[in-house]
Scaffold this active site. Structure first.
Site: not given
Ligand code: UD1
Ligand code: CA
Length: 487
Positions: A397, A165, A22, A415, A343, A376, A87, A113
């Site tokens: 990079y 049961e 389910r 800046s 990050r 960055y 079972g 569960d």
């Protein structure tokens, strides 16, 4: 949460072979997570914290996924494969068969569960079982709607006589609201012989573990129930609606726990905290905040609003506002955000600042250093007390390799700089606005762009004839001079 020890040997059997149909998921049911842990991990943590030394997990459906996850969590857990799900009694039989030597002492059976079951409840169940000198003690609860569950059948004196049961129960039995949680404690030797003689003469044609109760009663051995008031702890998850419901309840328990430990949580309903997170006293968490993984927050820090931190270490009195971060370290008295992105490998020193619209990756920003605006910072080392100007890009990079930039102590960069890595900017160095730094800057030097501004007249008319820019430029040029010089 404390580790409870028990004088005698306890073996846990965790059942996790069922299909979880389910969930409608490619992922095994017991691997779905709440509070940052899979359901099977919650089950294994509970038995381990209850002092259980030997644990057998019974796997079947999705066994490769489930086995791998269990081995990664705790390689000492014994894995037993149940090829066909015949079972709960059969599952326990398979678990017993998988052990080199049959267990002695006591066996506790739990499910993979049922994620809210606590180690404390398991310990209390074991203590009750031992104190009452029973052969089997089942964990039960009174529920509003017992449909589907096994019912606890008691005699006139209230003694437990059987578990019936749902599908095998008659109308009278179905009206019983005390249900079997499925979790039980049983004498190991009795379990072995009782499981060996289970039969499939029931509505589902399965080997029911629950039949060991009737068996014990027939043999005149002491059986009993430990009734749990906290029904949530007995609830299993079969679909994603239940997963969300139980997940919210676990979160409610975790936030409540931290509030009782001295953490201010302004809005527990919109605050999500994983099981493995650690918070000190006088931490303040503002609305819309998620603290995930192994995040650790020190005393006096303020997190949020609207912040997500996963595996982030936050120092004392630090402030983190509207930030998304993972695998990062923020020092004491440092400030981050609003709108920062930390990050993996971002490290901010004591009293440092990572400001608005700043992304930082794999970089060390030393104590008191500041990157306040629109930047960055990738693969960089920034020395103490240095200030990085607004709109600075650490160009790490080159299309093939990632290279590092170092900026020394007490530097002042202006800046809109671009630092083209690999490049070193010395201690106390300065840069001019708009400079692209391609070569190392010695300590104390000022780096300025070499090419000044040059205006190439008529470039647009030449290269973009007929464009909207061309038209606008022509209109400006043909306008009366007086009007143009007005401003
Ligand atoms: C079982 C109990 C029932 C109890 C209910 C609580 C039996 C016969 N019935 O019901 O009294 O009220 O749990 O939820 O024990 N599993 C295996 N292998 C199997 C069958 C099951 O590993 O062959 C595992 C499942 O993955 C699950 C647990 O055992 O974690 C219970 O199985 P499930 O089918 O949900 O329980 P029921 O038989 O409905
Ligand atoms: Ca179930």
């Amino acid at each position: 949460m404390s580790t409870h020890s028990h004088p005698e040997q306890v073996t846990a059997i965790v059942l996790a072979a069922g299909s979880g149909r389910r969930m409608k998921s490619a992922r095994a049911k017991v691997l779905h997570e709440i509070a940052g842990r899979s359901m099977i991990e919650h089950a294994l943590v509970a038995v381990a914290e209850a002092g259980v030394r030997t644990t057998v997990a019974v796997v079947g459906h999705d066994r490769d996924q489930v086995s791998a996850a269990i081995a990664a969590h705790d390689p000492s857990v014994v894995l037993a494969v149940q090829e066909q799900q015949n079972g709960t009694g059969h599952a326990v039989h398979v678990a017993l068969e998988s052990l080199d030597t049959p267990p002695e002492g006591t066996v506790v059976v739990t499910y993979g569960d049922v994620p809210l079951l606590s180690s404390q409840t398991l310990s209390e169940l074991l203590v009750d079982h031992r104190a009452a000198a029973r052969i089997v003690t089942i964990l039960t609860a009174e529920v509003g709607d017992p449909t589907g569950y096994g019912r606890i059948v008691r005699d006139r004196d209230g003694a437990v006589t059987a578990i019936r049961e749902h599908r095998d129960a008659d109308d009278v039995e179905r009206s019983i609201r005390e249900i079997n949680s499925g979790i039980l404690v049983v004498d190991a030797e009795f379990l072995r012989h009782a499981v060996a003689s289970l039969e499939t003469d029931n509505a589902q044609g399965e080997l029911y573990l629950t039949d060991i109760v009737g068996r014990a009663v027939a043999e005149g051995r002491p059986v009993g129930a430990h009734v749990l008031e906290d029904v949530w702890q007995t609830e299993g998850v079969n679909d994603r609606v239940q997963l969300a419901r139980i997940g919210r309840e676990l979160n409610r328990r975790i936030t409540t726990h931290w509030m009782t430990e001295g953490v201010t949580i302004v809005d527990p309903d919109t605050t999500w905290i994983d099981s493995a997170v650690t918070l000190a006293a006088d931490v303040t968490i503002l609305p819309g905040t998620q603290l995930l993984g192994a995040t650790v927050v020190a005393a006096g820090a303020t997190i949020g609003p609207d912040t997500t931190l996963c595996n982030v270490e936050v120092g004392e009195r630090a402030t983190i506002v509207r930030t998304h971060g993972s695998d990062a370290v923020v020092g004491a008295d440092a400030t981050v955000g609003p709108f920062a992105y930390l990050r993996p490998g971002a490290e901010l020193g004591e009293g440092g600042k990572i400001g608005t619209f700043v992304e930082v990756k794999n970089s060390q920003i030393a104590a008191g250093a500041k990157v306040p605006h629109l930047s960055y910072v990738g693969d960089a080392t920034i020395g103490e007390g240095t200030n990085i100007g607004a709109g600075t890009i650490f160009a790490n990079y080159d299309g093939v390799n990632k290279n590092r930039t170092t900026v020394g102590r007490h530097a002042r960069t202006a800046s809109n700089n671009t630092f083209v890595a690999p490049v070193d900017i010395g201690d106390g160095a300065h840069t001019g606005a708009g400079t692209t730094v391609r070569h190392d800057v010695p300590p104390g030097a000022l780096a300025v762009g070499t090419s000044g501004q040059r205006n190439i007249e008529g470039w647009v008319a030449d290269r973009r004839p007929g464009s909207t820019s061309d038209r606008a430029a022509r209109e400006a040029q043909s306008a009366p001079t007086a009007e143009r010089t007005e401003h």
